[in-house]
Design an enzyme around this catalytic site. Structure first.
Site: not given
Ligand code: DGL
Length: 257
Positions: A7-8, A40, A70, A72, A182-184
């Site tokens: 992930d990022s 993102g 992720c 994105t 989004c996984t965050h």
């Molecule tokens: N965790 C990422 C996702 O699932 C994106 C987070 C970011 O913007 O870096 O989209």
């Protein structure tokens, strides 16, 4: 050999956490592109480049499968990654299909939260066009949330205010499901649950992604039996401080948030 998650930042740990519960006899590697988080709000070209660079680094490790944890990164590069490497690569996309099925039954709408880049890509718009015959899906970017999360800011008061201000223009009573695309975002499941009307179900992609991972690994005879849920954390930026952050984020999820 380990199963890698990418992930990022710390978002993909929400998916790793689910994988640890379902695959107790596997070991894992977790890579965060700390030099370039957040993805993102960057351009497609930038993210495509960073994802390929990150996956190149990950592939130097002994791994047997890769989960691009992720949404994105998946929308920016999954096709190319699959052409470049032969190990199984599992991607993620907002769980719009199950959300539409559920909301339709109830005569309600679907609200999809994701990053601006995910929502602007054809991978997402094509998905919605495919499954949203009744035009019940609304897409809503939450770009600031990734930064709050990267700061390990899980303060119910402050984040609750953020959500209230952001969602004020929406009539929330019309929604039956909210997709965390989004996984965050699943770090904020409890805060959202307390804030949204009680009939709304929150849906994220972790469960489906890990299910898919297990199916693919079983088909290819890659499932292990000797692992102990050991995790090797690596990242593209300054190591030690961020590794500590990743461990704190995992502990937060393991404590039932
Ligand atoms: N965790 C990422 C996702 O699932 C994106 C987070 C970011 O913007 O870096 O989209």
């Amino acid at each position: 050999m380990r199963i890698a998650f990418f992930d990022s930042g710390i978002g993909g740990i929400t998916v790793l956490h689910e994988a640890m519960r379902k695959l107790p006899a596997e070991d894992f590697l977790y890579f965060a592109d700390t030099l370039h988080v957040p993805y993102g709000s960057k351009t497609l070209e930038e993210v495509n480049h960073y994802v390929k660079e990150s996956v190149h680094t990950i592939m130097q490790e002994e791994i047997k499968a890769l989960v691009v944890a992720c949404n994105t990164a998946t929308s920016a590069a999954i096709g190319e990654l699959r052409q470049m490497y032969s190990i199984p690569i599992i991607g993620m996309e907002p769980a719009v299909k199950p959300a539409v099925a559920k909301s339709l039954e109830e005569g309600r709408r679907v609200l999809v939260f994701a990053t601006p880049l995910t929502l602007s890509q054809s991978k997402y718009t094509d998905l919605v066009a495919r499954v949203d015959d009744h035009s019940i899906v609304d897409s809503f970017p939450l770009p600031e949330l990734v930064q709050y999360c990267e700061n390990l800011n899980f303060d119910p008061e402050e984040i609750g205010q953020y959500f209230k201000a952001k969602l004020a223009p929406l009539d929330l009573s019309q929604y039956g499901t909210v997709v965390l695309g989004c996984t965050h975002y699943p770090y904020y499941r409890k805060i959202l649950h307390d804030l949204l009307p009680p009939h709304i179900e929150l849906i994220d992609g972790s469960h489906g992604t890990v299910k898919r991972l297990i199916t693919v690994m079983r088909e290819q005879n890659l499932l292990g039996s000797q692992g102990t849920n050991d995790i090797k954390f690596i990242c593209s930026g300054s190591q030690m401080e961020y590794v500590d952050k990743m461990k704190q984020a995992l502990a937060f999820l393991q404590n039932g948030q």
